[in-house]
Scaffold this motif. Structure first.
Motif, PDB file in Angstrom:
ATOM      1  N   ILE A  96      -6.105  55.548  64.489  1.00 23.44           N
ATOM      2  CA  ILE A  96      -4.536  55.409  63.792  1.00 23.44           C
ATOM      3  C   ILE A  96      -3.503  55.449  64.810  1.00 23.44           C
ATOM      4  O   ILE A  96      -2.584  54.961  64.653  1.00 23.44           O
ATOM      5  N   ALA A  97      -3.624  56.340  65.734  1.00 24.71           N
ATOM      6  CA  ALA A  97      -2.595  56.605  66.952  1.00 24.71           C
ATOM      7  C   ALA A  97      -2.495  55.225  67.668  1.00 24.71           C
ATOM      8  O   ALA A  97      -1.398  55.145  67.923  1.00 24.71           O
ATOM      9  N   ALA A  98      -3.402  54.609  67.938  1.00 20.38           N
ATOM     10  CA  ALA A  98      -3.380  53.161  68.674  1.00 20.38           C
ATOM     11  C   ALA A  98      -2.631  52.261  67.843  1.00 20.38           C
ATOM     12  O   ALA A  98      -1.763  51.665  68.238  1.00 20.38           O
ATOM     13  N   LEU A  99      -2.898  52.318  66.634  1.00 17.13           N
ATOM     14  CA  LEU A  99      -2.383  51.387  65.553  1.00 17.13           C
ATOM     15  C   LEU A  99      -0.839  51.949  65.392  1.00 17.13           C
ATOM     16  O   LEU A  99       0.180  50.759  65.300  1.00 17.13           O
ATOM     17  N   GLU A 100      -0.457  52.905  65.272  1.00 20.38           N
ATOM     18  CA  GLU A 100       0.793  53.381  65.159  1.00 20.38           C
ATOM     19  C   GLU A 100       1.671  52.988  66.406  1.00 20.38           C
ATOM     20  O   GLU A 100       2.735  52.635  66.282  1.00 20.38           O
TER      21      GLU A 100
END
Length: 241
Positions: A96-100
């Motif tokens: 999720i961090a990478a996507l955000e």
């Protein structure tokens, strides 16, 4: 050395004068061509603008997709925690961090594209307005130049052909005089025929009661009077009864 320098200066001056004279002689054509090239540049800018607008739409779709992915993975992380799979939930959190992060980058890029599209549209609108103004000016300049050329031609013609105009006026006056003379001759011929020609003789015969025309008129009058008399007799007989 001084002489050579002066000669070179003279050559440059002559070239400048020739260049300016060529430009002045073709100023309208050059101006019109500049307007045409400006329109071509605007058309090219519109093509480039469509490319930027495509990028704007692409980043907008990427943003929607990333948001959807973030939402999906957040749901998966919650589900992993519900099943006491904290390690898996941590891994999902990293995704999720990478996507955000990617979402943030795409959002910035999209905002930049939006700003560029708006700015380019304003520039193109402004350029098109100026081109339209110059197109109107081209029409005015060409019309004015045509009027000046026509005026110059007329002035030259009047200056060179003044004697021809005088001669033309004299020729016109002679033609009018000849037409008036012909008309007077025709009127005189009609008057003379009425006094001396066949028409005069026929009139005299008619006035004297001589000739077929006179007899025909007398016969007609006699026939009319006879009809009148025949119509009157029955009327008298009816009154006596």
């Amino acid at each position: 050395m001084s002489v050579i320098t002066k000669i070179m200066t003279l050559v440059r001056g002559s070239a400048r004068e020739i260049g300016e004279s060529v430009v002045d002689a073709n100023a309208t054509r050059i101006y019109e061509q500049e307007v045409v090239e400006a329109k071509a540049s605007i058309a090219s800018a519109k093509t480039e603008l469509t490319g930027v607008m495509a990028k704007e739409m692409q980043t907008a779709r990427a943003i929607e997709k990333l948001r959807s992915e973030v939402s999906r993975y957040e749901g998966l992380a919650v589900e992993a925690l519900d099943k006491s799979q904290e390690a898996l939930a941590e891994e999902v959190a990293g995704k999720i961090a990478a996507l955000e992060q990617e979402l943030e980058e795409q959002t910035k890029a999209h905002a930049n594209f939006v700003m560029q599209v708006s700015r380019l549209k304003d520039l193109i609108k402004s350029a098109e307005a100026r081109v339209r103004e110059h197109e109107r000016e081209v029409g005015v300049v060409k019309t004015t130049e045509s009027v000046y050329r026509a005026t110059q031609t007329i002035s030259q013609s009047l200056g060179q052909g003044g004697s021809k105009l005088v001669s033309a006026r004299e020729s016109l006056e002679r033609i009018k005089q000849r037409h008036e003379d012909m008309a007077d001759r025709m009127v005189a011929a009609e008057q003379l025929d009425g006094e001396l020609g066949q028409q005069a003789l026929e009139k005299k015969l008619m006035d004297a009661g001589v000739g077929e025309a006179s007899r025909r008129q007398s016969d007609i009058m006699a026939r009319i009077k006879a009809k009148q008399a025949g119509a009157a007799k029955p009327a008298e007989g009816g009154g006596n009864a």
